[in-house]
Design an enzyme around this catalytic site. Structure first.
Site, PDB file in Angstrom:
ATOM      1  CG  ASP A 227     -37.210  -0.461   3.928  1.00 16.61           C
ATOM      2  OD1 ASP A 227     -38.371  -0.033   4.116  1.00 16.61           O
ATOM      3  OD2 ASP A 227     -36.994  -1.531   3.332  1.00 16.61           O
TER       4      ASP A 227
HETATM    5  C1  BGC Z   1     -40.222  -2.389   2.744  1.00 11.50           C
HETATM    6  C2  BGC Z   1     -40.116  -1.330   1.683  1.00 11.50           C
HETATM    7  C3  BGC Z   1     -41.362  -0.489   1.658  1.00 11.50           C
HETATM    8  C4  BGC Z   1     -41.608   0.083   3.034  1.00 11.50           C
HETATM    9  C5  BGC Z   1     -42.819   0.974   3.112  1.00 11.50           C
HETATM   10  C6  BGC Z   1     -40.663  -1.830   4.074  1.00 11.50           C
HETATM   11  O1  BGC Z   1     -40.937  -2.823   4.996  1.00 11.50           O
HETATM   12  O2  BGC Z   1     -38.975  -3.042   2.874  1.00 11.50           O
HETATM   13  O3  BGC Z   1     -39.882  -1.923   0.437  1.00 11.50           O
HETATM   14  O4  BGC Z   1     -41.232   0.498   0.691  1.00 11.50           O
HETATM   15  O5  BGC Z   1     -41.772  -0.981   3.936  1.00 11.50           O
HETATM   16  O6  BGC Z   1     -43.985   0.286   2.980  1.00 11.50           O
END
Ligand code: BGC
Length: 760
Positions: free
Chosen positions: A285
């Site tokens: 993530d």
């Molecule tokens: C979130 C994810 C997301 C990623 C990219 C993160 O802050 O937890 O779910 O896919 O950002 O945008």
């Protein structure tokens, strides 16, 4: 409406094809071997690096010098870059200006539709309609791929039992069985039959794992859980997504057994790769490797080693791999083999997506103009939004509304378009949305007299407004005073036969980093609602929100409540369809609505205790609250219809099944009301005695059936030992012979039950 569904049966064995593992051809393998043979160490490391181009951003880190880094072969993937123009420009650099011309993989959060936004995932889950959910994912893939994207960070399959957590809106609620069905449907919808097709995109099962169990519902907080609970309740949807062939998995931010997921070798290697046989690649993530430092695990270099050892292939935004892998290799802290394995996995994904054959074929202004917001897509969005609505209360059959009446449509969400699509609505233009006021005018313009007033601001409390605006919500208070707005609303209400109040959360109150400690509708809206109820006119409360709310007062004082969630850009038309009976609501909750905050976590499949509670008894030493009941206000699987359904007793093909025999459990459902309606019959099983403690009951199947007034249909569930299985103390997935209780009913609480004795 209400006509297309005859019978939908969800079965986890329904989708057996693992698209991902079948897509690598001999030619792909040869091309990848050749590339790997030519690549320098730096070029291989570059493939493991994902940067953020910055069109929408969810975390503090923003990538710098992106175009220069692409030129230098330091970028394997980009997020937050879309539209054919932008993608083509960046892909040009990778393909024309780097030594080996390896294309970039463009990914993004296509969560509930692309330009055509569908209801938020929690809402869609309330349809219990797998073909529809699959179709929504398919449309999202069609639109997103035309805009240059080839990878979505979806489905989010985290099981959630705490509605304070803002990301419940992105998931499918509390149940592992339903969550697994939905995970499969979404992977199938995104990836299609052929990942190389112009309109397929690769799925990413997230957030592995247990992100939905953050302590106290506070986002990014600690998770601590027994293995048996993980395997039984939290892991199944991730595994289902992997089994369906998802090409990628995203790590979660939280820790598990005192180690954040991105550095957790047991989780990534032992569970995901070895036990589940996952063949795709793992992405972190957003900057999750870097975040291991504030977790208290030392500097970035050490954590890059942890992530590599865990088998994490791609570093989202953090640039830890880019900065340190070479040095770590020189210092013998990691091996070349580890880098090779990760690089190969990413090249394999690019090959399977067809990017190595044609890096541009997915970018098409022409196709984008044709598919985005296509009428058929909007029609599906309208259908999905209507099917997502859950009728929570309907005293004296106040709904559906009849023609020829004067209706006061009141509330800050009644003529709102900006909030309708909820979180992750970045690609579309909110101006394309249809508000409830517009929806009613579109559908019933000539048949009803509509009076409208905003009534109050969405939020009055300045701190909440400041927090929301900090993340770009652009909330503005109305220039009029609270009293002026209220008086205008009351004036309209007093002229009407019936009041429809459209209230709820601002969309920015749900989604990432939006935990709430109080989960009612905002206080100022509640004041408006109280004043409307006080007029003595019948009130229909139409809710828009992204999490279960506490609605005790509303349930006691408002005769009709319709939960519509954030329904996407066709929400207004769909809500009008439901309010006026063009569509008879059929949604069923997928997460309990607590009676009070003090009950959280509250969920239907709770474990038995040594002091079971009987709500008819005042006995003291029991597992109970003495001030409120244990039961939620609205339970899992609950949802009313404009008609009524009656269930017969459960009929079993045998009460003594043996071994792998299939047991048939049937009920007859009769539509005893005045409207045609769709019912979702739910199958639950109780295992009264086992070698480990079990839940009071667990969902094991469901079927949807459409019935005309007076019509009856028999539905039959086939039950095999597969449905009896659970994880024992050795974490073996087994079933144990003995007695089982089979329940079939309209929600997790109202069921008809029968017993069987099932021997080996
Ligand atoms: C979130 C994810 C997301 C990623 C990219 C993160 O802050 O937890 O779910 O896919 O950002 O945008």
């Amino acid at each position: 409406m209400n006509k297309s569904i005859v019978l939908i049966i969800c079965s986890l064995t329904f989708f057996t094809q693992n698209i991902f593992s079948q897509s690598l051809t001999a030619k792909d393998k040869r091309v990848i071997d050749e590339l790997m043979g030519k690549m320098t160490l730096e070029e291989k490391i570059g493939q493991l690096n994902q940067l953020d181009f910055g069109m929408d951003v969810t975390g503090p880190a923003i990538s710098k010098d992106v175009e220069q880094k692409i030129k230098e072969g330091k970028v394997g993937s980009l997020l937050n870059a879309y539209t054919p123009e932008v993608v083509r420009k960046l892909q040009d650099i990778a393909v024309k200006e780097t030594r080996l011309h390896i294309p970039i993989l463009f990914g993004n959060d296509v969560i509930h539709g692309h330009q055509t936004t569908f209801p938020v995932p929690l809402a869609l889950s309330c349809t219990w309609n797998m073909p529809l959910i699959e179709r929504c994912a398919q449309i999202a893939a069609k639109e997103a791929s035309a805009d240059g994207l080839k990878w979505t960070f979806s489905p989010m399959v985290d099981i959630t039992r705490d509605p304070r957590w803002g990301r419940v809106v992105e998931g499918s609620g509390e149940d592992p069985y339903l969550g697994s069905c939905i995970a499969k449907a979404m992977v199938k919808g995104y990836q299609g039959k052929d990942l190389r097709s112009d309109s397929s995109i690769m799925a990413c099962v997230k957030h592995f794992a247990l992100y939905g169990a953050a302590e106290a519902g506070r986002d990014y907080n600690t998770v601590d859980m027994s293995r048996i609970r993980m395997y039984q309740y939290y892991f199944p949807p991730y595994k289902a997504g992997v089994d369906a062939g998802a090409g990628s998995v995203m790590t979660s931010f939280n820790e598990i057994d005192a180690m954040p997921a991105s550095g957790n070798k047991w989780l990534m290697n032992d569970v995901l790769r070895k036990q589940w046989g996952f063949k795709g690649f793992i992405v972190t993530d957003y900057a999750a490797i870097n975040e291991m430092t504030p977790h208290g695990l030392g500097d970035l270099k050490d954590n890059v080693v942890r992530a590599m050892n865990a088998g994490v292939d791609m570093d989202m935004v953090g640039e830890g791999y880019l900065s340190y892998l070479k040095k770590l290799l020189q210092g013998n802290k990691i091996t070349l083999q580890q880098i090779n394995v990760a690089c190969r996995r990413i090249l394999e994904a690019k090959a399977m997506l067809g990017l190595l054959d044609d890096p541009y074929k997915y970018c098409s202004e022409e196709r984008a103009a044709k598919v985005n917001l296509a009428p058929a897509h909007r029609q599906t969005a309208r259908d999905a939004a209507a099917r997502s609505c859950v009728l929570l209360k309907n005293d004296n059959q106040l709904l559906p509304l009849s023609k020829g009446k004067t209706i006061a449509l009141i509330g800050p969400l009644a003529d709102d378009k900006k909030n309708l699509s909820g979180s992750w609505d970045d690609y579309g233009d909110w101006k394309n949305a249809v508000s409830v006021l517009e929806g009613i005018k579109n559908g019933q313009g000539n048949d009803v007299n509509i009076l409208y007033a905003k009534g109050c601001n969405l939020v009055e409390d300045q701190h909440t407004i400041d927090v929301l605006n900090e993340s770009g919500e652009g909330l503005k208070k109305d220039e009029r005073s609270v009293e002026t707005m209220l008086n205008e609303a009351l004036e309209q209400a007093n002229k009407a036969d019936i009041i429809v109040a459209v209230l709820g959360e601002a969309k920015g109150m749900t989604g990432e980093a939006t935990s709430r400690a109080e989960i009612g509708i905002p206080e100022n809206q509640k004041d408006l609602l109280k004043a409307l109820v006080k007029t003595g006119k019948p009130v229909v409360l139409v809710l828009m929100n992204g999490r279960p709310l506490t609605l005790q007062w509303e349930n006691q004082h408002v005769p009709a409540i319709l939960e519509t969630w954030f329904g996407g850009l066709e929400a207004g038309n769909a809500i009008a369809d439901v309010l006026f009976g063009k569509y008879n609501p059929s949604g069923k909750l997928t997460q309990c609505f607590p009676l009070s905050l003090g009950q959280i976590p509250v969920y239907y499949n709770y474990k038995k205790t040594g002091r079971p509670f009987d709500d008819k008894s005042l006995e003291k030493y029991k597992s109970r609250y003495f001030d409120i009941p244990n039961a939620p206000l609205y339970t899992f699987g609950y949802g009313l219809s404009y008609t009524t359904f009656q269930y017969s007793d459960v009929r079993l093909s045998t009460t003594m099944p043996k071994g792998n025999q299939t047991l048939q459990a049937a009920v007859t459902i009769t539509n005893t009301g005045k409207y045609a309606g769709e019912e979702t019959a739910q199958l639950y099983i109780t295992d009264p005695v086992a070698s480990v403690t079990r839940s009071v009951k667990e969902l094991k199947g469901f079927q949807k059936v459409l019935l005309q007034p007076g019509e009856s249909k028999e539905i039959t569930f086939d039950i095999t030992p597969e449905e009896l299985k659970f994880y024992n103390e050795k974490l073996a997935y087994i079933w144990e012979p003995g007695e089982f209780i089979i329940h079939i009913g309209t929600n997790s609480n109202e069921v008809k039950s029968a017993k069987v004795k099932w021997m080996k």
